[in-house]
Design a protein around this motif. Structure first.
Motif, PDB file in Angstrom:
ATOM      1  N   THR A   1      41.814 -47.884  -9.703  1.00 49.63           N
ATOM      2  CA  THR A   1      40.651 -47.882  -8.792  1.00 49.63           C
ATOM      3  C   THR A   1      40.683 -49.047  -7.809  1.00 49.63           C
ATOM      4  OG1 THR A   1      39.362 -49.135 -10.401  1.00 49.63           O
ATOM      5  CG2 THR A   1      39.174 -46.754 -10.503  1.00 49.63           C
ATOM      6  N   LEU A   2      41.863 -49.660  -7.641  1.00 49.72           N
ATOM      7  CA  LEU A   2      41.951 -50.799  -6.722  1.00 49.72           C
ATOM      8  C   LEU A   2      41.474 -50.423  -5.326  1.00 49.72           C
ATOM      9  CD1 LEU A   2      45.489 -52.194  -7.641  1.00 49.72           C
ATOM     10  CD2 LEU A   2      43.271 -53.097  -8.343  1.00 49.72           C
ATOM     11  N   HIS A   3      41.752 -49.168  -4.918  1.00 52.87           N
ATOM     12  CA  HIS A   3      41.464 -48.746  -3.549  1.00 52.87           C
ATOM     13  C   HIS A   3      40.009 -48.330  -3.361  1.00 52.87           C
ATOM     14  CE1 HIS A   3      42.337 -45.213  -5.890  1.00 52.87           C
ATOM     15  NE2 HIS A   3      41.906 -44.418  -4.940  1.00 52.87           N
ATOM     16  N   LEU A   4      39.241 -48.284  -4.456  1.00 52.06           N
ATOM     17  CA  LEU A   4      37.861 -47.814  -4.330  1.00 52.06           C
ATOM     18  C   LEU A   4      36.888 -48.948  -4.039  1.00 52.06           C
ATOM     19  CD1 LEU A   4      37.688 -45.159  -7.189  1.00 52.06           C
ATOM     20  CD2 LEU A   4      38.319 -44.885  -4.785  1.00 52.06           C
TER      21      LEU A   4
ATOM     22  N   LYS B   1      37.263 -44.208   6.751  1.00 48.84           N
ATOM     23  CA  LYS B   1      37.157 -43.612   5.424  1.00 48.84           C
ATOM     24  C   LYS B   1      38.530 -43.641   4.745  1.00 48.84           C
ATOM     25  CE  LYS B   1      35.277 -41.518   2.105  1.00 48.84           C
ATOM     26  NZ  LYS B   1      34.618 -42.418   1.190  1.00 48.84           N
ATOM     27  N   THR B   2      38.596 -44.203   3.541  1.00 46.01           N
ATOM     28  CA  THR B   2      39.863 -44.187   2.801  1.00 46.01           C
ATOM     29  C   THR B   2      39.754 -43.207   1.647  1.00 46.01           C
ATOM     30  OG1 THR B   2      39.069 -46.033   1.476  1.00 46.01           O
ATOM     31  CG2 THR B   2      40.481 -46.575   3.338  1.00 46.01           C
TER      32      THR B   2
ATOM     33  N   GLU C   1      42.089 -51.825   0.733  1.00 44.41           N
ATOM     34  CA  GLU C   1      43.142 -52.140   1.704  1.00 44.41           C
ATOM     35  C   GLU C   1      42.660 -53.008   2.859  1.00 44.41           C
ATOM     36  OE1 GLU C   1      44.093 -47.865   3.193  1.00 44.41           O
ATOM     37  OE2 GLU C   1      44.398 -49.185   4.893  1.00 44.41           O
ATOM     38  N   SER C   2      41.378 -52.872   3.237  1.00 43.77           N
ATOM     39  CA  SER C   2      40.897 -53.670   4.370  1.00 43.77           C
ATOM     40  C   SER C   2      40.703 -55.137   3.982  1.00 43.77           C
ATOM     41  CB  SER C   2      39.577 -53.094   4.860  1.00 43.77           C
ATOM     42  OG  SER C   2      38.725 -52.878   3.752  1.00 43.77           O
TER      43      SER C   2
END
Lengths: 540, 185, 271
Positions: B56-59, C73-74, B65-66
């Motif tokens: 869930t790193l990207h959540l 949105k990702t 990522e930003s």
């Protein structure tokens, strides 16, 4: 008294056969990733080969040597036929079956996870099952060594245990306990995932379990070499062992401090607390002690031989040594390589210096120098020393043996010294190819090429070794005299019970495991939410 | 040798004991050096264990990522956040100012990786489930290679990132315009 | 041999070995758990107990420092190797019904006559993730975006497992097979490009990465360019943008043409 010759020969032959195969793979890998070859068209083949090479050289080959040599020591030093020979054959069979079971999926590309396993990468379950079978087979040997000594002690209550057997059983106990770490990892973490019963695994815990095995296994590999230093070398070069007691102390020290230091392999890991890294670093320094004691005792023993042969003056005894004797030559080479390897090891054990070379080619260079150099060269010596007694045939050519040992020594230096150097430059390990055309890597090309050439020298030496053994089995029969071990200058009439038994040292070994590993393992095992999804290899 | 066996035995034991003492002193010296260097030089093991769920790193959290890349902190230090995944680092090129305390915080999104900056002491494992923290300081501008140093499956040989060290003033000028910096083109 | 007792304080070996070991444990523990944490400048120790806990490896909650949120949105899909592993036949059946609306572009057999992706035999996780991303807006496409909002999660699972269930058929416009270019089998290490095959099949498959044999070259080129210039950003943590950005125009061309020319049969036969 060597009654179980077929058993012992079977162990040695299987060991050297798999060694030969793994040596070919190793040389191929050195070549394929060097500038001498273009990039391999399927990098997976490199990792496949690397998995096979590491598994065989790390788990199968040295285990078989320790077992075969252990049976020989038990019979010849205790002068008592091996008890449980059928069990010994069963252990041998398990290793054979395990090695085949593991190597089939590896050669099919279904288990290219490398011999360190490192989950969450997961390969075919058969690979891990094979490794477990190898370990279980070796545990039979551990039990047999223990039982044989116990029965002998019952029959000889007033005689000190011969040093060779004392060391041999110490090595067996060390292995039994050190293998537990990887066994726990395999049985409770990896296999349930590989068999599809679970889909997540705690990668951090797995690395800690593996570190339990990963360092002490080196001392298990080292045991036959050290036993040869103490109990073969002085006799073979016509001298005497300087001190029987020091030998015993060295071996029990290995038993105590080889194990609770493995977290130095995890210095750069985020899941282990800094306090435990510090403790393991400090204990790693202790493990130099038995080696330093050994260096002194063996040098003194060799000096005795030199002086008995008429050597005079502070250094004159060195020239008087029997340099034509392959055992003498192997010992000298082994000591030189051990010296360089040990110096490198001091760098690895320090957290600060380790950050420069952790997981670079330096590390691979280091353990090839220690294992392939210092240790395996004495395996050759052991085979040369034992072979006539096992086959009942004379060895005809000492010249060929000396050539083989020289090639191995020179090859090992040419291979590993540049290997260390590129590690300092920051070259990462375990890559199938490198772009040497890039200016940043161009300076590594020359060194890698040299390493690859060294690999071929090692390959030639390995082939020569096998040839010598085959010739040894075909040469004329002779009356095999009794196989015996070195006598001490002052043979012990009695030995303190602490140096004639293992209870105290095993208690300390387990106690230190609890203090040094207990908390990190318990904490990681009980911590929720750090299990991560498995990543299956070769599963499309 | 046979004249005074007990004397010889005593001499042998004395020599052994002397040597054992020397060996212990050598080891004590080495361990002392390591401890001294550890306390008085910058490289120290990661002080605290921190966890992160790789799936869930990207959540949410610091590894979206930003939020990756180099961030100027109020105390003047720079925090670099990065992810290792099969088979690249994000950001692929890390931007670092000279003469500044750099705190690298990195983790893995899938398997075990390693993060090594060649020619420096930056070298850490990336274990999924945990955050690796390491501090560093760069004196001269330049470019460094940042390979993955642990086998991470069949694309491992292609996992090379880059680090670009630029002059501190130049970095600060960029940091005033953008919150997270990298040298990805 | 005299029957001296080993585990007894009267035994010198016992006293010495246990004493030295215990002293070493205590000394190193003091060093590791008290001296070291206080010597670490970057660790703000809140008392002795905190020092001991941090050195012992008790995890701390991740820093709550505010993170910069994305302006776009990702993807919010959680990818694991276990997802959609055991589809039910019911699910496949429902998928077949739902797939009728997809056939116009993706073909009745899951093989496209246009330059849309072929879906027959594709990994279910791949299809599921892209549908989710179309729905959430992480990925946009003039044709697909209007379809996705009407799909429930279960619809997407059904579609994914149905298309996975379909046999892998050759594409409609197979060109002559091209030998694999270097970018596909070796990548370009110094630019951080792993071999395409290490994720997209051939060498291995990474969860969430599609197998590409027989896909339309035009489609693959368009996607690679979109990843490279940031027009497509639904790859988790930039895993594909990292690669595509570093590829040259020529490499994009070579890789797309190569995969387009490969029959799926050989791909499955190779495994």
């Amino acid at each position: 008294m060597l009654n179980s010759r077929r058993l012992i020969l079977a162990h040695f032959w299987l060991a050297f056969a798999v060694f030969g195969v793994a040596l070919v793979l190793g040389a191929w890998q050195m070549f394929i990733r060097s500038p001498l070859h273009t990039w391999i068209s399927d990098p997976e083949w490199y990792y496949r080969s690397l998995t096979a090479h590491g598994t065989v050289m790390g788990y199968v080959f040295p285990t078989l040597i320790a077992m075969g040599f252990g049976y020989a020591i038990s019979e010849s030093s205790l002068k008592q036929p091996l008890i449980g020979r059928r069990w010994a054959w069963a252990g041998f069979g398990l290793i054979l079956v395990g090695a085949v079971t593991a190597m089939v999926p590896v050669s099919l590309g279904r288990a290219s996870v490398l011999y360190t396993f490192y989950p969450p990468l997961i390969g075919s379950a058969f690979y891990y099952i094979g490794v477990v079978l190898v370990v279980v087979g070796s545990w039979i040997w551990v039990a047999l060594m223990s039982i044989n000594l116990r029965i002998w002690k019952g029959n000889n209550p007033d005689t000190p245990v011969p040093l060779a057997m004392f060391a041999n059983v110490a090595g067996a106990y060390l292995w039994a306990w050190t293998a537990v770490g990887a066994a726990l990892e395999l049985l409770f973490q990896i296999l349930p995932v590989a068999l599809g019963l679970k889909s997540t695994i705690d990668a951090g815990l797995a690395r800690v379990f593996f570190s339990w095995t990963l360092h002490a296994i080196v001392y298990f590999w080292l045991m036959p070499t050290y036993i040869a230093y103490y109990t073969i070398v002085p006799r073979a070069i016509g001298g005497k062992l300087y001190s029987d007691t020091m030998g015993r102390i060295a071996f029990v020290l290995f038993l105590v401090v080889a194990m609770p230091i493995g977290i130095h392999h995890a210095f750069a890991d985020p899941q282990v607390g800094a306090g435990f890294k510090f403790i393991h670093s400090a204990f790693t320094a202790m493990v130099a002690l038995p080696t330093l004691l050994t260096v002194f005792t063996i040098c003194a023993s060799v000096e005795i031989a030199g002086r008995l042969r008429g050597g005079r003056g502070p250094l004159g005894w060195i020239a008087a040594l029997p340099w034509n004797n392959p055992i003498m030559l192997a010992t000298a080479f082994s000591f030189v390589l051990l010296g360089f390897g040990g110096a490198g090891g001091l760098i690895n054990m320090s957290y600060q210096l380790d950050t420069t070379i952790h997981n670079t080619q330096w590390i691979t260079g280091h353990f090839h120098l220690i294992f392939g150099g210092a240790i395996v060269i004495m395996y050759f010596a052991i085979a040369y020393d034992l072979w006539p007694h096992l086959t009942g045939r004379t060895f005809d050519s000492f010249r060929l043996m000396r050539l083989q040992l020289w090639l191995w020594f020179v090859g090992m230096i040419i291979t590993t010294f540049p290997w260390h150097y590129v590690g300092i430059l920051g070259m990462p390990r375990r890559m199938a190819y490198f772009d040497y055309t890039d200016p940043a890597l161009a300076s590594e090309a020359m060194s890698v090429t040299m390493s690859a050439l060294g690999g071929f020298i090692l390959l030639i030496s390995g082939a020569l070794f096998i040839l010598i053994l085959i010739r040894g089995q075909r040469s004329p029969a002779m009356e095999a005299e009794e196989y015996r071990f070195s006598m001490a200058v002052h043979p012990p009439a009695s030995v303190p019970v602490a140096l004639n038994s293992y209870g105290l040292w095993l208690a300390l070994m387990i106690g230190l495991t609890v203090t040094n590993y207990g908390f990190p393992i318990a904490q990681l095992a009980l911590r929720q939410g750090t299990s991560v999804p498995a990543v299956y290899i070769g599963a499309q | 040798m046979s004249e005074h066996p007990t004397d010889h035995a005593a001499t042998a034991i004395r020599a052994e004991k002397n040597w054992a003492t020397i060996a212990v002193l050598i080891i004590a010296f080495l361990a002392g050096m390591a401890a001294f260097a550890g306390i008085h030089q910058a490289t120290m093991p990661q002080a605290r264990v921190e966890t992160a769920d790789p799936t869930t790193l990207h959540l949410s959290g610091e590894f979206v990522e930003s939020n990756l890349g180099s961030a100027l902190e109020p105390d003047g230090s720079v925090t670099v956040r990065a992810i290792g995944q099969q088979y690249s680092f994000t950001p692929q090129c890390i931007l670092i100012p000279t003469d500044t305390t750099i705190n690298i915080r990195a983790t893995s999104a899938d398997v075990i990786h390693g993060l090594l900056i060649q020619g420096t002491t930056v070298n850490t494992m990336l274990v999924p489930g945990y955050i690796s923290v390491q501090s560093a300081r760069f004196r001269k501008p330049g470019e460094y290679l940042m390979p993955c140093q642990e086998y991470c499956s069949f694309g491992h040989e292609g996992m090379w990132g880059k680090v670009k060290v630029i002059d501190k003033s130049e970095f600060m000028a960029m940091a005033s315009k953008q919150e997270r910096l990298s040298c990805v083109k | 041999m005299p029957t001296e007792r080993l585990f007894s304080t009267a035994n010198r070996w016992f006293r010495l070995s246990v004493g030295i070991t215990a002293a070493l444990v205590i000394l190193t523990a003091l060093g590791g758990f008290i001296l070291l944490p206080y010597a670490q400048s970057d660790l703000k120790v809140a008392g002795l107990w905190d020092a001991i806990c941090s050195a012992a490896g008790i995890p701390k909650l991740t820093s709550s420092a505010s993170s910069v949120q994305p302006t776009f949105k990702t993807s919010d899909v959680i990818m694991t190797s276990a997802m959609l592993a055991n589809p039910s036949s019911e699910s496949i059946g429902r998928g077949a019904t739902l797939a009728q609306q997809c056939a116009i572009c993706h073909g009745p057999t899951g093989v496209s006559r246009a330059d849309s992706p072929n879906l027959a035999g594709q990994y279910p996780a791949v299809i599921f993730k892209q549908l989710k991303d179309f729905k959430s807006g992480a990925r946009t496409n003039a044709v697909m975006s209007p379809f996705a909002p009407h799909l429930t999660d279960q619809d997407m699972v059904d579609l994914a497992v149905y298309y996975h269930y379909l046999p892998r058929l050759p594409a409609y416009h197979p060109t002559q097979k091209i030998p694999a270019p270097r970018i596909v089998i070796n990548g370009a290490p110094m630019r951080g490009i792993a071999p395409c095959g290490s994720c997209h099949g051939g060498l291995d498959n990474k969860t969430g990465s599609p197998w590409l044999e027989g896909q339309s070259a035009a489609y693959m080129k368009a996607q690679l360019r979109a990843f490279a210039d940031g027009a497509r950003r639904n790859d988790i943590s930039q895993q594909m943008r990292n690669i595509a950005r570093a590829m040259t125009a020529e490499e994009i061309e070579e890789a797309a043409n190569y995969y387009a020319s490969q029959p799926p049969d050989e791909y499955s036969a190779a495994r």
